[in-house]
Design an enzyme around this catalytic site. Structure first.
Site, short mmCIF file in Angstrom:
data_model
loop_
_atom_site.label_atom_id
_atom_site.label_comp_id
_atom_site.label_asym_id
_atom_site.label_seq_id
_atom_site.Cartn_x
_atom_site.Cartn_y
_atom_site.Cartn_z
N LYS A 22 6.84 11.87 53.52
CA LYS A 22 7.41 12.46 54.74
C LYS A 22 6.50 13.55 55.29
O LYS A 22 6.24 13.60 56.50
CB LYS A 22 8.79 13.06 54.43
N ASN A 23 6.03 14.44 54.41
CA ASN A 23 5.26 15.59 54.88
C ASN A 23 3.84 15.23 55.32
O ASN A 23 3.14 16.06 55.89
CB ASN A 23 5.23 16.69 53.81
N ARG A 94 12.02 21.83 61.51
CA ARG A 94 11.00 22.86 61.68
C ARG A 94 9.61 22.25 61.94
O ARG A 94 8.80 22.81 62.67
CB ARG A 94 10.99 23.70 60.40
N CYS A 118 15.15 23.72 57.47
CA CYS A 118 15.84 23.97 56.20
C CYS A 118 16.30 25.42 56.11
O CYS A 118 15.65 26.33 56.61
CB CYS A 118 14.90 23.68 55.03
N ARG A 123 10.97 31.96 57.45
CA ARG A 123 9.97 30.97 57.85
C ARG A 123 9.39 31.20 59.25
O ARG A 123 9.63 30.43 60.18
CB ARG A 123 10.55 29.55 57.75
N ASP A 307 8.66 22.57 46.63
CA ASP A 307 9.54 21.42 46.90
C ASP A 307 9.99 20.69 45.63
O ASP A 307 10.78 19.75 45.71
CB ASP A 307 8.85 20.43 47.85
N ILE A 329 6.97 31.06 47.22
CA ILE A 329 6.66 30.57 48.56
C ILE A 329 7.75 30.95 49.57
O ILE A 329 7.44 31.48 50.64
CB ILE A 329 6.46 29.04 48.56
N ARG A 400 17.23 13.56 54.90
CA ARG A 400 16.04 13.94 55.68
C ARG A 400 14.76 13.57 54.94
O ARG A 400 13.72 13.40 55.57
CB ARG A 400 16.04 15.46 55.93
C1 UD1 Z 1 5.53 22.70 54.38
C2 UD1 Z 1 6.39 21.53 53.95
C3 UD1 Z 1 7.56 22.01 53.10
C4 UD1 Z 1 7.04 22.85 51.93
C5 UD1 Z 1 6.09 23.94 52.40
C6 UD1 Z 1 5.42 24.69 51.27
C7 UD1 Z 1 6.13 19.95 55.77
C8 UD1 Z 1 6.73 19.27 56.93
N1 UD1 Z 1 6.89 20.87 55.16
O1 UD1 Z 1 6.35 23.56 55.16
O2 UD1 Z 1 8.27 20.88 52.62
O3 UD1 Z 1 8.13 23.45 51.26
O4 UD1 Z 1 5.04 23.37 53.21
O5 UD1 Z 1 4.73 23.81 50.44
O6 UD1 Z 1 5.01 19.67 55.37
N2 UD1 Z 1 4.54 31.42 56.75
C9 UD1 Z 1 4.37 32.55 57.51
N3 UD1 Z 1 3.86 32.42 58.78
C10 UD1 Z 1 3.52 31.19 59.30
C11 UD1 Z 1 3.70 30.05 58.51
C12 UD1 Z 1 4.21 30.20 57.24
O7 UD1 Z 1 4.67 33.66 57.08
O8 UD1 Z 1 3.08 31.14 60.44
C13 UD1 Z 1 5.11 31.55 55.40
C14 UD1 Z 1 6.45 30.84 55.30
O9 UD1 Z 1 7.52 31.65 55.72
C15 UD1 Z 1 6.52 30.54 53.83
C16 UD1 Z 1 5.07 30.27 53.47
O10 UD1 Z 1 4.29 30.85 54.50
O11 UD1 Z 1 6.95 31.67 53.12
C17 UD1 Z 1 4.72 28.79 53.32
O12 UD1 Z 1 5.02 28.13 54.51
P1 UD1 Z 1 4.20 26.86 55.00
O13 UD1 Z 1 3.17 26.53 53.98
O14 UD1 Z 1 3.78 27.10 56.40
O15 UD1 Z 1 5.31 25.75 54.96
P2 UD1 Z 1 5.68 24.68 56.06
O16 UD1 Z 1 4.45 24.15 56.70
O17 UD1 Z 1 6.76 25.22 56.92
#
Ligand code: UD1
Length: 421
Positions: A22-23, A94, A118, A123, A307, A329, A400
């Site tokens: 999915k990701n 998201r 989620c 986030r 995850d 995370i 999902r």
């Molecule tokens: C992706 C995955 C999700 C997984 C996560 C971490 C997809 C669609 N989703 O989510 O399943 O749990 O990676 O492996 O691939 N952060 C910030 N600022 C930003 C972006 C992120 O502070 O602009 C923080 C987030 O709040 C979080 C951390 O960074 O604490 C990791 O987030 P991120 O790696 O961006 O996760 P996603 O891409 O949302």
């Protein structure tokens, strides 16, 4: 709202086919916005989030059409007629933010609702926005929307990530593919899904080096062309069913499962007493003797993935000894702990860590509530091992990210059914 009714205590045995990730599929679908030609994706999983991304692309004007009868090949392409990603779609998922980079890079503008998704913490998307600003986009926030413009196109630059965000890496990688000049993305995330995206972009004509490392260098090109790309198998689905074999004391062959993508999950499961052998185009997983409590910390890849935290926590509930689990995370990702405690588990949460005192004697069935996608599977695992009946409510979270989970589990001997209403 659908729920699962599970009568636990049956060891699972048989074959489970792991679907496309999915990701990986979600950013790859967004990459379809980068070209006027057709991007054909194979091994697409049939999941609620994929339908949401399809609706989002379609309302940008882009056609998303099944190219085979089984619906697992999608052909994406066509002119972009609308650059707004509306609240009603984005709030459901998201990962919708992933259209931002491609839209700005291709058309010079985008208006994307701030994402929901989620229920696992705040986030933010600041890294996505700062990166685009560094590439010359003007960004404003108004009425819950991100408005980004770059009328003369994006410009290559060096962006150093303070933290390796998966989504921000993907968004900026896609944007950089069409930017003017060289972009260096440093301290980026390097999950297998990012490598899959980079491989697909290269097949579309992008010029990227450093793929698989934490430093990507992209020489922007004027246009990308069509390509056909197979999506990698889902490592989180693989790990989740590996836990199902382990918690029920059974043995499963996970077709398409890969040890190299599991990384720290395989190491952790082995340490806990689970055998994993790569054979016959997949992974054979079985519990050796008893399970032992082990400590682990969630980290960016190749560390232990957030995850898989809920699923391993369920496993630790029935292991011998104590386990300390630290969530690094997301700040609010222990929603499954109180639900597991309702089934007789002994989990205490202290800030970002949880102490699980295992009960090799097992859990007992209870009605429980899923709080997010992966937490749902953790509760299903607990239900599969528990004595008596467990009802997992709100399985729309699970839908999902897990395709026909109840059918895959039932085919291997689980007593599980979906109950509607
Ligand atoms: C992706 C995955 C999700 C997984 C996560 C971490 C997809 C669609 N989703 O989510 O399943 O749990 O990676 O492996 O691939 N952060 C910030 N600022 C930003 C972006 C992120 O502070 O602009 C923080 C987030 O709040 C979080 C951390 O960074 O604490 C990791 O987030 P991120 O790696 O961006 O996760 P996603 O891409 O949302």
């Amino acid at each position: 709202m659908d729920r699962f009714r599970i009568r636990g205590g049956r060891p699972l045995s048989g074959d489970i086919t792991i679907g496309g990730a999915k990701n990986a599929a979600l950013p790859l679908m967004a990459a379809g916005l980068l070209t006027a030609e057709r991007l054909v994706l194979t091994n697409v999983p049939k999941l609620a989030d994929i339908v949401t991304m399809r609706l989002l692309l379609e309302q940008h004007g882009v056609a998303v059409e099944p190219a085979t009868n089984d619906g697992r090949t999608l052909s994406i392409g066509g002119p972009i007629t609308n650059t707004e990603a509306p609240y009603d779609i984005v709030r459901k998922m998201r990962a919708s933010i992933l259209v931002l980079g491609p839209l700005v890079a291709r058309t010079g503008e985008a208006r994307v609702s701030l994402p929901g998704g989620c229920n696992i913490g705040a986030r933010p998307v600041d890294l996505h926005l700062k990166g685009l600003e560094q590439m010359g986009a003007t960004i404003t926030l108004d009425g819950g929307y991100i408005a980004a413009t770059a009328p003369h196109g994006l410009k290559g630059t060096t962006i150093v990530f303070p933290f390796p965000s998966v989504g921000a890496t993907e968004n900026l990688l896609m944007a950089a593919a069409l930017a003017d000049g060289q972009t260096v993305l440093a301290n980026v995330a390097r999950e297998p899904e990012i490598t899959d995206l980079a491989d697909c972009l290269v097949a579309m004509g992008a010029r990227i080096t450093g793929i698989g490392s934490d430093r990507l260098t992209i020489e922007g090109v004027k246009a990308l062309h069509g390509a056909t790309h197979p999506i990698i198998a889902d490592r989180i689905e693989t790990g989740s069913y590996a836990c199902a074999a382990a918690i029920t004391g059974g043995a499963l062959h996970l077709r398409n499962g890969r040890l190299d993508h599991l990384g720290a999950v395989a190491r952790t499961l082995r340490e806990a007493g689970v055998e994993m052998i790569e054979e016959n185009g997949g992974l054979t997983v079985r519990r050796l003797n008893g399970l032992h409590g082990i400590d682990f910390i969630t980290e960016p890849y190749p560390g232990f993935p957030t995850d898989m935290q809920a699923q391993l926590m369920a496993l630790m509930c029935v292991a011998e000894g104590a386990s300390m689990i630290t969530e690094n995370i997301f700040e609010d990702r222990f929603g499954h702990a109180p639900e597991l405690n309702r089934m007789g588990a002994n989990i205490k949460v202290h800030g970002a860590s949880a102490i699980v005192r295992g009960k090799p004697g097992g859990l007992s069935g209870a009605p429980v509530m899923a709080s997010d996608l992966r937490a749902s599977f953790g509760l299903v695992l607990a239900g599969l091992s528990a004595q008596g009946t467990t009802t997992v409510n709100r399985v729309y979270h699970l839908d999902r990210g897990y395709e026909t989970a109840e059918l895959k589990l039932a085919a291997c001997g689980a007593d599980i059914e979906r109950v509607g209403g």
